[in-house]
Scaffold this motif. Structure first.
Motif, mmCIF file in Angstrom:
data_model
loop_
_atom_site.group_PDB
_atom_site.id
_atom_site.type_symbol
_atom_site.label_atom_id
_atom_site.label_comp_id
_atom_site.label_asym_id
_atom_site.label_seq_id
_atom_site.Cartn_x
_atom_site.Cartn_y
_atom_site.Cartn_z
ATOM 1 N N ILE A 547 -29.576 -32.974 124.363
ATOM 2 C CA ILE A 547 -29.356 -32.823 125.806
ATOM 3 C C ILE A 547 -27.870 -32.878 126.183
ATOM 4 O O ILE A 547 -27.400 -32.041 126.970
ATOM 5 C CB ILE A 547 -30.172 -33.861 126.593
ATOM 6 C CG1 ILE A 547 -31.661 -33.577 126.419
ATOM 7 C CG2 ILE A 547 -29.804 -33.842 128.068
ATOM 8 C CD1 ILE A 547 -32.111 -32.207 126.871
ATOM 9 N N PRO A 548 -27.072 -33.821 125.665
ATOM 10 C CA PRO A 548 -25.651 -33.815 126.048
ATOM 11 C C PRO A 548 -24.942 -32.505 125.728
ATOM 12 O O PRO A 548 -24.130 -32.016 126.521
ATOM 13 C CB PRO A 548 -25.071 -34.983 125.239
ATOM 14 C CG PRO A 548 -26.240 -35.902 125.019
ATOM 15 C CD PRO A 548 -27.414 -35.007 124.842
ATOM 16 N N HIS A 549 -25.235 -31.934 124.560
ATOM 17 C CA HIS A 549 -24.622 -30.644 124.209
ATOM 18 C C HIS A 549 -25.081 -29.560 125.173
ATOM 19 O O HIS A 549 -24.266 -28.734 125.629
ATOM 20 C CB HIS A 549 -24.996 -30.266 122.773
ATOM 21 C CG HIS A 549 -24.471 -28.914 122.365
ATOM 22 N ND1 HIS A 549 -23.156 -28.707 122.009
ATOM 23 C CD2 HIS A 549 -25.080 -27.704 122.285
ATOM 24 C CE1 HIS A 549 -22.979 -27.429 121.719
ATOM 25 N NE2 HIS A 549 -24.136 -26.800 121.881
ATOM 26 N N ILE A 550 -26.377 -29.558 125.501
ATOM 27 C CA ILE A 550 -26.903 -28.560 126.439
ATOM 28 C C ILE A 550 -26.249 -28.713 127.806
ATOM 29 O O ILE A 550 -25.852 -27.728 128.453
ATOM 30 C CB ILE A 550 -28.438 -28.690 126.552
ATOM 31 C CG1 ILE A 550 -29.109 -28.346 125.215
ATOM 32 C CG2 ILE A 550 -28.981 -27.796 127.662
ATOM 33 C CD1 ILE A 550 -28.822 -26.971 124.711
ATOM 34 N N GLN A 551 -26.094 -29.937 128.268
ATOM 35 C CA GLN A 551 -25.454 -30.170 129.564
ATOM 36 C C GLN A 551 -24.022 -29.653 129.575
ATOM 37 O O GLN A 551 -23.568 -29.054 130.560
ATOM 38 C CB GLN A 551 -25.488 -31.667 129.890
ATOM 39 C CG GLN A 551 -26.888 -32.197 130.194
ATOM 40 C CD GLN A 551 -26.923 -33.703 130.345
ATOM 41 O OE1 GLN A 551 -26.145 -34.413 129.711
ATOM 42 N NE2 GLN A 551 -27.840 -34.208 131.158
ATOM 43 N N SER A 552 -23.322 -29.838 128.475
ATOM 44 C CA SER A 552 -21.951 -29.354 128.379
ATOM 45 C C SER A 552 -21.894 -27.834 128.447
ATOM 46 O O SER A 552 -21.059 -27.258 129.157
ATOM 47 C CB SER A 552 -21.325 -29.854 127.078
ATOM 48 O OG SER A 552 -20.081 -29.236 126.847
ATOM 49 N N ARG A 553 -22.793 -27.180 127.710
ATOM 50 C CA ARG A 553 -22.794 -25.718 127.701
ATOM 51 C C ARG A 553 -23.223 -25.162 129.061
ATOM 52 O O ARG A 553 -22.670 -24.169 129.546
ATOM 53 C CB ARG A 553 -23.738 -25.178 126.609
ATOM 54 C CG ARG A 553 -23.367 -25.560 125.194
ATOM 55 C CD ARG A 553 -21.884 -25.389 124.893
ATOM 56 N NE ARG A 553 -21.407 -24.050 125.223
ATOM 57 C CZ ARG A 553 -20.182 -23.765 125.648
ATOM 58 N NH1 ARG A 553 -19.299 -24.737 125.817
ATOM 59 N NH2 ARG A 553 -19.836 -22.520 125.905
#
Length: 1293
Positions: A547-553
């Motif tokens: 989720i953190p990576h997805i939020q960043s993208r």
């Protein structure tokens, strides 16, 4: 003061324009002007949209605006347009000359595509050519890392955009590439598409080449990694070439459009110009690109009906857009439904597009009477010449039928025809054409029955309605929705004439027809939002860690969208981002675009995905990971603030005071033909009716640009925005068993619809990849005699064989069948093809008597035997191929016998030496339950048909539809007899030397024939033996190809044929004979022999090229594919290269998916130049497929035509045989033979070279006449929605 806002929909036949002109005297602050004109009228104007604007300005200002003077833009504020420029360029192949830059070894990849052919019964394979003119191969290579090798610190390893590691095997030689590109430039090409392997995750090499292209001077450079970075090189590559091919055309069109205006058109601060995109969002003129413009025209209509028909608490809406050239169907339930990979005009596009399905040719659908059947379309009269009544010498169409029936009144139709553009519809020409057609029909029917021209016209309208209902049912039911639980939003110029009949047939109770229904696509543009999308690929597993990576993208993509929209004048408060993840279960190919929950801090995509999956497929896979394929942000710039634009029609209806319309408002009385004959029908003009007026059918309501036919038992009420029609009950069907050609045509659709809906139920509820995603199944309806009534024509090898299975069960069980029983069989001696194809049969009882049978046959991934997949290349006995079942009651008295089927599939095969039981029992049982459910759906539909028409009528038309197929075959045999005499014969050989001999004797007194296979070689101690049912399938397939026009596929096609197959031969083997190769190899040779006897065409590759690899153990897997070859040439056509032929049509795995999932590198996949036979018409070339293995694996090959060449005809040369070469890592090359299995090590390769097709006619240097590859008269080929994707996918083996 704001200026004039103009919205334009340029359709195939008409261009619709609506303008909003500021007016202080109007309650809304503006008045509307509507202009409708022909899209193509070169005698009077060059560009229809510009001409429409000119006419609007004349009306708005009261001043002349001459055509030879640039259009004054000083009073125009906004122009929005939906255009068919890209559509037409794609259909007509009139785009920009362009070049393709692609990884070495794949120069022919986009020609091969997924290797399937568009129409399985076309011997002359109609496949559109590629869009590029020249190919530059780049000697670079990137592959994915699927091993545990150390990646950190290795300069050739890189982490891709998706998070996957890539291995750069070879950097591109940029100096060589530059020289090649300069040669392309020197040829005059100025547009380039670049598509390299795995560039979706590693775009560096594409970006390097793009820099070279721009330095050289190419005006348009399209990178596949930039326009749509999604895995799958074939659709990404065709998308890139489509963009390179179309974008310059659009730019030229825009420049030409602008050139007819003054300079103000070029200043966006003065006149804002926006174009509708395929996804339903508008783009500024500078951002409008080719591959996003394909559905620019119909997308406006979807926006229009969505915002004028749907409310959150109400029913979902089916959009029914029937225009002059096409009929489009879509669905709206609060959110636009998109598809992300579609095939349009033969070109696969990866881009978000509204799920719009073109289901018919619209009012321009041409009318035919063929072999006793009324046929509507798919050919279209188009805009030029148009229908007969358009005064241009066109053919009879649905528009002509409605005119003859009185449903179109010339005085109320735009007078835009003839040389002066001022003449009305030509009624006399239509009457004369129908009188000529009536002579032909009545001559066919004989003296027993005479049909009037009105009977005939009404018959065509009824057939057209039923043909349109079939895909509408399919569109809704395939997604798990009840068709009847919808509102029908009808629009388009022709829709109102058919809406009541369509809704009644579908069980829909309410129709909404907006006041701008005839121009709703143009009106929808005024309501549409401006949209900009950003998307990037992913390979992450959806979990808390991701989720953190997805939020960043998502944050980065959102900022990019917002920046673009802000540049177009939107404030942040009017920009709404929508966030999606494209999700799928691990091990499946079915991805669903899943919207983020509305709460800002809620990132729970899994719940929405699971709910959506359950809705669409009826089950979930809770034990599998969810994979993120793509991250997508859709930035929406709101054109209209608030909800004032949303419909209030449903609220209005709740309080509306209805009153019968006053008789004084009748404009006239018009004789109109309804069910039963002409009725003097009142005609009302819509603008003279008041809110609350209720019109009881039959009646006609006339608008300026459309006619609404209110049928008997229907009631229409006028609201402030709509005409709302409440559909009355179904009238009682006439229960006559006398043959009626109109009803025969309708029953042909209804019977086929049952088989199709069974298939969709099976696909929706099955769990295995083979059935759910490869769609390797068939469903069919059979009569009480076990004879085939309807079989959706998707899998050729199933066509004639399933009825043999049904009849075997009838004979075997006789009186031992009762309601609640369901049978299972797969044995070759009991009508089976090969063992993985399991048939489930259910009798349909009516008052304790069997009146019909329904059956479904699905290919199961494994049913035991000596090798995983149950497709062993080295089987010698049937038991080695898995469980063999002659007859088993899978369901008895309504109870599913899971214990019994488990014993049969798991325990019984394991009793034999070196054999295992099924390796996927859970999937087997799930799929069998899905087959039972599909059969139950069929029973429900059959009983509903009986309730509607009566048993005697349904069974009578079952016999009539068989007679129709029989007539088609007898007419074929009559023609063959007259041209070639009574005796035909042919022989061909399998690679082991076994002959297949056929002698055909045609009897001129009955035009029947004997197909005698005496002389065929004996049963083989191997697995190329073919059950008798396979020969029946090959015969019915061949006959259908030879008839060369649509015909019902049923038992009637074989009624004129007596088949003689001696026992103990290759085509009628004994009880325990191995047959797995017979189904996929021998079937092809039987077709070659039949077509050779008829002299129809040269041999095609005659093989499926079955290739498997895999390994056992805890991390084991299996992979199976069939590989294309060349098709045979014929009297008027060259063979197609790199395509599947005859009894198979399976799609091949995309190269990037193959390398992503399996430890292999695809070194080459291209055409095998020169392998097709030479001739007046050349045979198609086979392909080369070279695969390198990255770890030890088991490999097997099951193929034919490695010894005997595919024959040529009429002096045409034979094609080259195929060749399989095993190349060891040390370079040693070994002939692998046609049928073999071995273990391979890391670095070994298998190079498969498939056969070509034979040539036709003596080779010559003289010019030849060859049929056109593209039939532009069939507009539904444009469509690319989910329904057509489904149908295309199901044309497989």
């Amino acid at each position: 003061m704001p200026g004039i806002r103009i919205c334009i929909d340029r359709g195939g036949t008409f261009t619709d324009c609506i303008a909003f002109v500021p007016s202080a005297s109007e309650s809304l602050g503006y008045k509307t002007i509507v202009v409708k004109l022909l899209s193509v009228d070169p005698q009077n104007y060059q560009d229809a949209p510009r001409e429409g604007i000119r006419r609007i300005l004349e009306i708005a200002t009261g001043k002349p605006h001459p055509r030879n003077v640039p259009v004054d833009t000083s009073q125009i504020d906004l122009i929005r347009m939906g255009t068919t420029v890209a559509t037409n360029a794609l259909l007509e192949r009139k785009g920009e000359p362009c070049a393709l830059v692609i990884t070495k070894g794949f120069k022919d990849l986009l020609h091969i595509g997924n290797q399937s052919r568009p129409k399985i019964f076309d011997l002359a394979i109609h496949a559109p050519d590629v869009l590029y003119e020249q190919v530059v191969e780049v000697d670079e290579r990137v592959t994915l890392i699927n091993t545990s090798d150390s990646k950190e610190g290795n300069s050739s390893f890189h982490k891709g955009v998706t998070g996957e590691w890539v291995h750069v095997l070879k950097e591109p030689p940029l100096d060589e590439v530059e020289q090649d590109l300069k040669l392309v430039y020197d040829r005059g090409i100025r547009s380039v598409a670049v598509c390299l392997m795995h560039s979706y995750t590693f775009p560096k090499h594409e970006e390097q080449i793009a820099a070279l292209c721009r330095n050289i001077g190419f005006e348009n450079v399209t990178l596949s990694s930039a326009i749509m970075p999604m895995v799958k090189i074939v659709p990404r590559g065709t998308s890139a070439t489509a963009d390179a091919y179309l974008t310059p055309c659009i730019q030229r069109y825009i420049e030409g459009f602008f050139s007819g205006f003054d300079e103000g058109i070029r200043d966006p601060t003065k006149v804002k110009v926006e174009f509708m995109q395929s996804d339903g969002g508008l783009a500024a003129v500078d951002d409008f690109s080719g591959f996003r413009a394909i559905l620019s025209g119909p997308a406006g209509g979807v926006v229009g009906y969505a915002l004028t028909s749907f409310v959150e608490s109400g029913k979902p809406v089916i959009g029914f857009d029937m225009g002059g050239t096409s009929t489009d169907v879509s669905r709206f339930a609060g959110r636009y439904e998109h598809v992300f990979e579609t095939t349009t005009a033969g070109v696969t596009i990866q881009a978000p597009q509204l799920d719009i399905n073109t289901v018919a040719a619209g009012g321009g659908s041409r009318l035919f009477f063929r072999n006793g059947l009324f046929v509507v379309g798919p050919e279209s009269a188009g805009a030029d010449p148009g229908p007969t009544c358009y005064r241009k010498g066109g053919p009879l169409t649905i528009t002509d039928a409605n005119l003859l029936l009185g449903r179109l009144i010339p005085d109320f139709f735009p007078k835009i025809f003839g040389p002066t553009e001022r003449e009305p519809l030509d009624v006399s020409a239509t009457k004369k054409a129908f009188e000529s057609l009536a002579e032909d029909i009545n001559k066919f029917l004989g003296s027993d029955k005479t049909m009037t021209t009105a009977d005939i016209a009404y018959g065509f309208v009824k057939v057209a309605n039923e043909s349109m209902c079939r895909p509408i049912r399919a569109l809704t039911q395939a997604k798990g929705y009840d068709t009847a639980d919808h509102i029908l939003a009808c629009f388009g110029g022709a829709g109102g004439q058919h809406a009541c009949a369509i809704a009644r047939s579908l069980g829909i109770e309410r129709i909404l027809i907006h006041k701008y229904s005839a121009i709703l696509s143009a009106y929808g543009l005024s309501l549409a939002d401006v949209v900009h999308e950003e998307q990037e690929p992913s390979a992450l597993t959806l979990n808390a860690d991701a989720i953190p990576h997805i939020q960043s993208r998502v944050a980065a993509l959102t900022e990019s969208c917002v920046a673009v929209l802000e540049r177009q004048g939107f404030t942040r408060s009017r920009i709404q981002p929508e966030i999606f993840l494209n999700l799928r279960y691990q091990g499946t190919d079915t991805a669903l675009m899943t919207l983020k929950p509305p709460q800002e801090d809620n990132w729970d995509f899994a719940t929405g995905f699971v709910e959506q999956y359950q809705q669409e497929f009826g089950f979930t896979l809770p034990d599998r990971d969810i994979i993120i394929d793509d991250v997508r942000v859709r930035g929406i710039g709101r054109s209209i603030e608030g909800d004032d634009f949303r419909t209030r029609v449903h609220e209005e209806l709740e309080t509306l005071e209805r009153r019968p319309v006053d008789a004084s408002k009748r404009e006239m009385q018009q004789p109109v033909y309804w069910e039963g004959g002409y009725v003097d029908t009142p005609v009302y003009v819509l603008e003279k009716l008041a809110v609350g007026d209720q019109v009881t059918g039959p009646a006609l309501i006339i608008d300026k640009n459309a006619t609404i036919a209110v049928e008997p038992t229907c009631k229409a009420v006028i609201t402030s925005e709509h005409v709302v029609v409440d559909v009355g009950g179904q009238s009682k069907k006439t229960r006559s068993t006398e043959l009626d050609p109109i009803r025969l045509s309708i029953f042909a659709h209804r019977f086929m619809s049952i088989a199709e809906q069974m298939g969709r139920t099976l696909q929706k509820t099955a769990i295995s990849t083979n059935i759910k995603e490869r769609l390797d199944f068939s469903c069919a309806l059979f009569g009480p005699d076990g004879g085939l009534v309807a079989n959706a024509p998707h899998i050729p090898v199933h066509l004639g064989s399933m009825q043999e299975a049904v009849r075997w069960q009838m004979e075997h069980l006789k009186g031992d069948l009762k309601e609640g029983d369901v049978l299972l069989t797969n044995h070759p001696q009991a009508g089976g093809s090969h063992l993985p194809d399991i048939t489930v049969i259910t009798p349909v009882f009516n008052k304790d008597k069997i009146e019909f049978f329904v059956a479904s046959r699905g290919h199961h991934a494994d049913i035991g035997g000596i090798r995983p997949g149950s497709m062993p290349p080295d089987s010698r006995e049937l038991y080695q191929e898995g469980a063999a079942v002659k007859s088993f009651k899978l369901v008895r008295d309504g109870r599913f016998d899971e214990e019994g089927i488990t014993r049969i599939l798991l325990e019984e095969p394991a009793q034999y030496p070196e054999c295992s039981g099924t390796r996927c029992l859970r999937d087997n049982i799930s799929d069998l339950k899905a087959q039972v459910a599909a059969n139950h759906k069929g029973i429900t539909l059959v009983k509903a048909l009986i309730d509607e028409y009566g048993l005697e009528v349904v069974q009578a038309y079952m016999h009539y539809i068989r007679q129709n197929a029989e007539l088609s075959v007898r007419n074929l045999l009559k023609t063959v007899y007259e041209e070639h005499g009574p005796h035909l014969s042919a022989t061909d050989c399998m690679d082991d030397g076994t002959p297949i001999s056929l002698s055909i004797t045609i009897k001129p007194d009955t035009y029947s024939a004997v197909f005698d296979f005496t002389g065929t070689g004996p049963e083989l101690y191997g697995n190329t033996n073919a059950p008798r049912s396979v020969s029946y399938s090959a015969i019915i397939y061949s006959l259908r190809c030879l008839v060369a026009q649509d015909m019902p596929l049923n038992q009637g096609a074989l009624n004129p044929i007596e088949v003689i197959i001696p026992e103990g031969t290759l085509l009628s083997p004994g009880d325990g004979a191995a047959v797995v190769g017979g189904n996929v190899l021998t079937s092809q040779r039987v077709v070659d022999v039949v077509l050779k006897a008829f002299g129809a065409c040269a041999a095609s590759q005659g093989c499926c090229n079955n290739f498997t690899f895999g390994k056992g153990g805890d991390d084991g897997f299996g992979y199976y594919e069939t590989i294309a070859g060349g098709s045979g040439a014929g009297p008027t056509w060259d063979g197609r290269s790199g395509v599947h032929t005859h009894m198979t049509n399976t799609r091949i795995t995309d190269p990037e998916i193959l390398e992503r999932r399996y430890p292999v590198i695809l070194r080459e996949f291209g055409l095998r130049k020169g392998s097709g036979g030479n001739g007046l018409h050349k045979g198609g070339d086979g392909v080369v497929r070279d695969i390198e293995f990255l770890e030890p694996l088991h490999v097997s090959m099951l193929s034919e035509r490695r010894v005997f060449q595919p024959y040529g005809l009429k002096g045409g040369h034979p094609a080259l045989t195929g060749r399989n070469t095993l190349i060891r890592a040390n370079g040693r090359a070994l002939n692998f033979g046609g049928k073999n299995a071995t273990k391979v090590d890391k670095g070994d390769r298998l190079r498969i070279e498939t056969p070509g097709g034979g040539g036709w006619g003596e080779p010559t240097d003289q010019p030849k006449q060859t049929i056109n590859n593209i039939d532009n008269s069939v507009p539904y080929k444009m469509g690319g929605g989910s329904l057509q994707n489904y149908e295309a996918e199901q044309q497989s083996f």
